[in-house]
Motif scaffolding. Structure first.
Motif, PDB file in Angstrom:
ATOM      1  N   ASN A 156       0.837  -1.195   0.000  1.00  0.00           N
ATOM      2  CA  ASN A 156       0.000   0.000   0.000  1.00  0.00           C
ATOM      3  C   ASN A 156       0.872   1.245   0.000  1.00  0.00           C
ATOM      4  O   ASN A 156       1.815   1.350   0.772  1.00  0.00           O
TER       5      ASN A 156
ATOM      6  N   ASN B 268      -0.466   4.506   0.271  1.00  0.00           N
ATOM      7  CA  ASN B 268      -0.978   5.519   1.187  1.00  0.00           C
ATOM      8  C   ASN B 268      -0.310   5.414   2.559  1.00  0.00           C
ATOM      9  O   ASN B 268      -0.073   6.424   3.227  1.00  0.00           O
ATOM     10  N   LEU B 269       0.015   4.203   2.962  1.00  0.00           N
ATOM     11  CA  LEU B 269       0.672   4.000   4.255  1.00  0.00           C
ATOM     12  C   LEU B 269       2.076   4.582   4.290  1.00  0.00           C
ATOM     13  O   LEU B 269       2.617   4.844   5.370  1.00  0.00           O
TER      14      LEU B 269
ATOM     15  N   THR C  95      -5.857   4.998   6.323  1.00  0.00           N
ATOM     16  CA  THR C  95      -5.677   3.594   5.943  1.00  0.00           C
ATOM     17  C   THR C  95      -5.467   2.723   7.172  1.00  0.00           C
ATOM     18  O   THR C  95      -6.003   1.608   7.258  1.00  0.00           O
TER      19      THR C  95
ATOM     20  N   THR D 233       1.118  -5.424   6.310  1.00  0.00           N
ATOM     21  CA  THR D 233       1.239  -4.320   5.370  1.00  0.00           C
ATOM     22  C   THR D 233       2.683  -4.104   4.922  1.00  0.00           C
ATOM     23  O   THR D 233       3.626  -4.284   5.697  1.00  0.00           O
TER      24      THR D 233
ATOM     25  N   GLN E 169      -2.019  -2.147  -3.898  1.00  0.00           N
ATOM     26  CA  GLN E 169      -2.614  -0.896  -4.350  1.00  0.00           C
ATOM     27  C   GLN E 169      -1.692  -0.327  -5.424  1.00  0.00           C
ATOM     28  O   GLN E 169      -0.587   0.126  -5.131  1.00  0.00           O
TER      29      GLN E 169
ATOM     30  N   THR F 286      -8.943   4.076  -4.400  1.00  0.00           N
ATOM     31  CA  THR F 286      -8.786   5.502  -4.125  1.00  0.00           C
ATOM     32  C   THR F 286      -8.770   6.229  -5.462  1.00  0.00           C
ATOM     33  O   THR F 286      -7.993   5.904  -6.343  1.00  0.00           O
TER      34      THR F 286
ATOM     35  N   LEU G 243     -12.673  -2.569   1.777  1.00  0.00           N
ATOM     36  CA  LEU G 243     -12.033  -1.298   1.412  1.00  0.00           C
ATOM     37  C   LEU G 243     -12.811  -0.528   0.348  1.00  0.00           C
ATOM     38  O   LEU G 243     -12.536   0.652   0.120  1.00  0.00           O
TER      39      LEU G 243
ATOM     40  N   ILE H  14     -12.547   7.182   3.537  1.00  0.00           N
ATOM     41  CA  ILE H  14     -11.638   7.553   2.449  1.00  0.00           C
ATOM     42  C   ILE H  14     -11.933   8.964   1.935  1.00  0.00           C
ATOM     43  O   ILE H  14     -11.015   9.743   1.659  1.00  0.00           O
TER      44      ILE H  14
END
Length: 431
Positions: free
Chosen positions: A41, A43-44, A54, A72, A98, A152, A334, A343
């Motif tokens: 991911n 965004n993390l 997230t 993750t 992602q 997203t 999600l 989100i």
């Protein structure tokens, strides 16, 4: 017609021996025992609101599915594709990733992503996808199958500093609607406030392509037609020439293409055309400092705008049936009403389930408090797909195009000539 092939990797990974794809065993209907899946991911890996939101989503998912452990792997957006490729080569098969839409063709044909239609029964898949906007779902399809589930998602939005508008003698309640308006407002802001007037986030090597393509397509142009590159042709080149003219007029600032968002967040930029995904961060930065507002992207006169998509889709790479079920449960959560409420309200991405926008149980109250966000929602009605490039050299072709766009806009030579030279060279790399 694309076909799923033996896994191949580009560049430095080319030639590495990889295992052929295997036929799927039937995925179980439920998660009946402990399962651990990996989730790559980006965004993390950010320092923005995306990371916190997230983490909140994954904590809620763990409460709902205590048997599923999500490990993750946080990787910046400009590195995550290479990391996924490298880990596949090292036999560390990702379960869920992602990834961005620009890589869709390569992911589906060469990287071994699963089509959801090959994993999930038609009834179950239809049940989950019902209510999601069709324009978003189509963006993740190749040859009629869903390889990437839209996650997203955003379109280019015009952020503007209402305080600078007032200082420049402009009406902040009547934001620019056309590029001619942007040019006039940009010059006024620069001349009367000393601040930068306008800048589009259209030049970054990794994230600028979708804004650039939205501008081009709003003028009737395209970056390619089948396997023929067309970013130097007619309307496409004219759109870039318009940006160059704005630079020459002083309306379009000369900022570092890697950090225009910082200038907007600091209150030193009048208008910024960029993804709505930064809304949460901009809103936080502007609090008690300046009046941040949003408007739809500008048009070329009477031509309809063609906002493209940025953001990501969720891809499943699991070959193990139990991991596939756990991965699909993560995808479902999600992209649920509950998740899109988080989100949208905490990051700024579009809710791909529009029935939650005015629902008080979900986004209703937040949208009332953030009415400017409707400008982004309205653009979904005329969304255009961001065009990806086919073939193993797609990243290099894209880089050559974007390098030429920057040269055309900020250089001293003929902008159309810069585009034409790059188009001719890049065409040799097309399949």
């Amino acid at each position: 017609m694309l076909r799923r092939t033996t896994l191949k990797l580009m560049g430095a990974l080319a030639g590495t021996a990889l295992l052929p794809l295997q036929a799927f065993a039937e995925m179980p209907a439920t998660v009946d025992g402990p399962v651990t899946i990996s989730f790559y991911n980006y965004n993390l890996a950010s320092v923005s609101a995306g990371a916190d939101a997230t983490k909140e989503l994954l904590a809620t998912f763990k409460q709902k599915f205590p048997n599923i452990t999500v490990e993750t792997v946080a990787v910046p957006s400009n590195e995550i594709m290479s990391r996924v490729q490298a880990d596949i080569v090292a036999s560390q098969q990702p379960d869920v990733a992602q990834l961005v839409f620009r890589d869709l063709i390569y992911i589906s044909s060469d990287l071994g992503a699963n089509a959801l239609e090959d994993m999930v029964t038609p009834v179950e898949l239809k049940d989950h996808l019902t209510g999601m906007i069709p324009q978003g779902l189509e963006l993740g399809k190749v040859d009629g199958k869903t390889y990437g589930l839209a996650y997203t998602f955003s379109t280019p939005i015009l952020y503007y500093n209402a305080d600078l508008f007032k200082q420049a003698g402009l009406n902040p309640d009547n934001p620019p609607k056309t590029w001619a308006d942007v040019n006039a407002a940009g010059k006024a802001i620069k001349e009367k406030t000393g601040k930068a007037g306008f800048f589009p986030g259209a030049y970054g090597p990794a994230d600028g392509t979708f804004v650039y393509q939205a501008i081009v397509m709003s003028n009737g142009g395209k970056v390619r037609n089948d396997n023929k590159l067309t970013f130097a042709d007619g309307d496409a080149a004219d759109a870039v020439k318009m940006l160059r003219d704005m630079v020459d007029s002083g309306a379009h600032a000369r900022l570092d293409v890697a950090s225009p968002a910082d200038t907007m967040a600091s209150g030193n930029l009048g208008m910024f055309l960029y993804t709505s995904a930064t809304y949460g961060s901009f809103k936080k930065a502007a609090k008690d400092k300046f009046d941040l507002r949003m408007a739809p992207m500008p048009a070329f006169g009477d031509k309809p705008t063609a906002p493209t998509n940025s953001g990501s889709a969720l891809f499943v790479f699991s070959k193990d049936p139990a991991k596939q079920r756990a991965s699909y449960e993560l995808l479902k959560f999600l992209t649920s009403k509950e998740a899109y409420t988080v989100i949208t309200s905490k990051i700024g991405y579009l809710p791909l389930r529009l029935d939650i926008v005015d629902d008080p149980q979900y986004l209703g109250e937040w949208v009332k408090q953030n009415p400017n966000f409707r400008a982004n929602l309205e653009q979904l009605s005329h969304l255009k797909a961001n065009i990806a490039f086919p073939g193993p050299n797609y990243r290099q072709v894209e880089k050559m195009m974007m390098d030429s766009v920057r040269e055309a806009v900020f250089g001293s030579g003929d902008p159309k000539a810069a585009l034409q030279t790059a188009e001719q060279d890049a065409q040799n790399l097309m399949p």
